[in-house]
Design a protein around this motif. Structure first.
Motif, PDB file in Angstrom:
ATOM      1  N   SER A 226     -50.545  27.104 -21.710  1.00  0.00           N
ATOM      2  CA  SER A 226     -50.622  26.091 -22.626  1.00  0.00           C
ATOM      3  C   SER A 226     -50.386  24.796 -22.261  1.00  0.00           C
ATOM      4  O   SER A 226     -49.283  24.434 -21.478  1.00  0.00           O
ATOM      5  CB  SER A 226     -50.308  26.409 -24.086  1.00  0.00           C
ATOM      6  OG  SER A 226     -48.897  26.186 -24.499  1.00  0.00           O
ATOM      7  N   PHE A 305     -49.844  21.804 -32.714  1.00  0.00           N
ATOM      8  CA  PHE A 305     -49.768  23.426 -32.449  1.00  0.00           C
ATOM      9  C   PHE A 305     -48.530  23.923 -32.561  1.00  0.00           C
ATOM     10  O   PHE A 305     -48.110  24.996 -33.158  1.00  0.00           O
ATOM     11  CB  PHE A 305     -50.486  23.628 -30.964  1.00  0.00           C
ATOM     12  CG  PHE A 305     -51.767  23.142 -30.935  1.00  0.00           C
ATOM     13  CD1 PHE A 305     -53.060  23.858 -31.665  1.00  0.00           C
ATOM     14  CD2 PHE A 305     -52.227  22.105 -30.039  1.00  0.00           C
ATOM     15  CE1 PHE A 305     -54.332  23.276 -31.679  1.00  0.00           C
ATOM     16  CE2 PHE A 305     -53.690  21.743 -29.949  1.00  0.00           C
ATOM     17  CZ  PHE A 305     -54.622  22.229 -30.707  1.00  0.00           C
ATOM     18  N   GLU A 306     -47.463  23.123 -32.307  1.00  0.00           N
ATOM     19  CA  GLU A 306     -46.092  23.658 -32.257  1.00  0.00           C
ATOM     20  C   GLU A 306     -45.739  23.451 -33.687  1.00  0.00           C
ATOM     21  O   GLU A 306     -44.875  24.459 -33.843  1.00  0.00           O
ATOM     22  CB  GLU A 306     -45.156  22.706 -31.290  1.00  0.00           C
ATOM     23  CG  GLU A 306     -45.668  23.104 -29.767  1.00  0.00           C
ATOM     24  CD  GLU A 306     -44.667  22.077 -28.874  1.00  0.00           C
ATOM     25  OE1 GLU A 306     -43.902  22.552 -28.078  1.00  0.00           O
ATOM     26  OE2 GLU A 306     -44.844  20.815 -29.131  1.00  0.00           O
ATOM     27  N   GLU A 309     -47.076  26.568 -35.434  1.00  0.00           N
ATOM     28  CA  GLU A 309     -46.139  27.602 -35.014  1.00  0.00           C
ATOM     29  C   GLU A 309     -44.860  27.860 -35.874  1.00  0.00           C
ATOM     30  O   GLU A 309     -44.456  28.771 -36.177  1.00  0.00           O
ATOM     31  CB  GLU A 309     -45.966  27.761 -33.520  1.00  0.00           C
ATOM     32  CG  GLU A 309     -44.925  28.807 -33.076  1.00  0.00           C
ATOM     33  CD  GLU A 309     -44.566  28.999 -31.713  1.00  0.00           C
ATOM     34  OE1 GLU A 309     -43.997  29.734 -31.040  1.00  0.00           O
ATOM     35  OE2 GLU A 309     -44.612  27.863 -31.199  1.00  0.00           O
TER      36      GLU A 309
END
Length: 411
Positions: A226, A305-306, A309
């Motif tokens: 990614s 996105f991190e 998560e």
């Protein structure tokens, strides 16, 4: 060095003293590296944090702004040394806050976008293949060169600013084809599982093959990583090995095949990375005590996105001690809109905007807060922060989250 008529005029002072300084600076850099010409660049990205500049650096920027210096091309800024919303709360001083405000004011007068991010390539300024850039920050440069196929050297703060004022950089190093070919071969005998594993790959390769002119060719990836995974790979390679470029066979644009990556070169050396090697990269960071004094996520700054998560991993849990997650203002706004920020704050995670931890007067933060053992999923931060008096512990993301919640470092 060959100069065009416009470049000769800038060097002669036709556009004022600030541009003349900038052209003189670029000519000195080009002379040192043996450049034969200058090359136009589309954008610049500059370091100018308060801890690095100090009072003399701030006065220099203010002097340039007073002289009428204006950026000719888009100019973005790397992270600063403080988050204005919480600087005093976390143990920073008013002086660093004041310094950063003066820097931003001077840079804004010169036309800079005061982005304060090291992930400009993921947010405000996405590079593309073949274009020339004048970027600072090791993580931005290696991403632009390797992942996007753009062309930039590591530009120090003054050099990036000079490029912004002239629209030029000396044509040497990674602006030239001959420096972009692979030099060493890295074979993956086991697959990295997440972004921290890709950071571990960068740690191992950088330690084995240090040097700015090395271009590792990494082969054997069974899936395309990614953007955040290659972000961590590149940041670690640049930190441990001073690399400005890498090739990932079948993934990055100048390495569709191994032969493409090496061109006319033969690999000078070879490194095989298996699971034992990856595990060894983590084990090399030994905690001095059972629990962390502080847990830090970021470096490079976190993407949305991190943060998503992390929100999933922290949801319904509560941290046992100080936990920081660093990101950009733009990403933080998105995380707030999508609910990730609310989840993380409910768990006790402090979200910091516009900063990276190692730039945040880290030695002073450690002294004031009693921080020594720092747990992080960033290989780059683990490498840098030791120089500020910390005991770094690099671990996969889930282990870092568990350490933050339980107050104990597993394994």
């Amino acid at each position: 060095m060959y100069l065009t008529a416009d470049e000769e005029a800038m060097a002669a002072g036709s556009d004022g003293p600030a541009v003349k300084w900038a052209m003189d600076y670029q000519l000195a850099v080009g002379g040192f590296f043996g450049a034969r010409r200058l090359v136009p660049v589309r954008s610049a990205h500059a370091h100018c944090d308060g801890e690095a500049l100090g009072e003399p650096g701030v006065r220099f920027l203010e002097q340039l702004a007073d002289q009428g210096a204006r950026a000719r091309i888009p100019l973005t800024l790397d992270p600063r040394s403080t988050d204005f919303s919480c600087a005093l709360d976390i143990g920073q001083t008013q002086s660093i806050v004041d310094t950063e405000r003066r820097i931003l004011a001077a840079m804004a007068r010169m036309g800079a976008l005061t982005t304060n991010t090291c992930i400009n390539y993921q947010t405000v300024d996405v590079p593309h293949g073949g274009e020339h850039l004048a970027w600072g920050d090791t993580g931005t440069v290696i991403y632009a060169n390797a992942v996007a196929g753009a062309r930039s050297n590591f530009e120090g703060g003054p050099a990036a600013l000079a490029a912004a004022l002239t629209g030029r950089v000396p044509a040497y190093g990674f602006h030239l084809d001959e420096h972009r070919r692979g030099t060493v071969l890295v074979e993956l005998a086991d697959q990295p599982r997440d972004s921290a594993d890709w950071g571990a790959v960068g740690c191992l390769v950088g330690r084995r093959f240090p040097g700015y002119w090395e271009v590792p060719v990494i082969d054997g990836a069974e899936r395309s990583p990614s953007p955040d995974e290659v972000k961590q790979l590149g940041a670690a390679l640049a930190s441990y090995g001073s690399h400005a470029m890498f090739h990932l066979v079948g993934v990055t644009p100048e390495a569709r095949t191994r032969a493409d990556a090496f061109g006319d070169n033969e690999p000078r050396e070879r490194l095989v990375i298996d699971r034992a090697a990856l595990d060894g990269a983590y084990r090399g960071f030994v905690p001095e005590r059972e629990g962390p004094d502080v847990v830090v996520f970021g470096t490079p700054q976190l993407s949305v996105f991190e943060l998503a998560e992390l929100a999933a991993l922290f949801e319904g849990r509560q941290v046992a001690g100080p936990v920081y997650a660093t990101t950009s203002a733009a990403v933080l706004r998105s995380a707030e809109e999508y609910g990730y920020a609310e989840t993380l704050r409910a768990a006790g995670v402090r979200l910091l905007s516009g900063v990276c931890y190692y730039l945040m007067t880290a030695r002073e933060l450690g002294r004031r807060n009693g921080f020594r053992t720092l747990v992080t999923n960033s290989a780059k931060l683990a490498n840098i922060i030791e120089g500020y008096g910390y005991n770094p512990v690099f671990r996969p993301t889930e282990v870092c989250v568990d350490a933050a919640v339980t107050g104990r470092i597993a394994g």
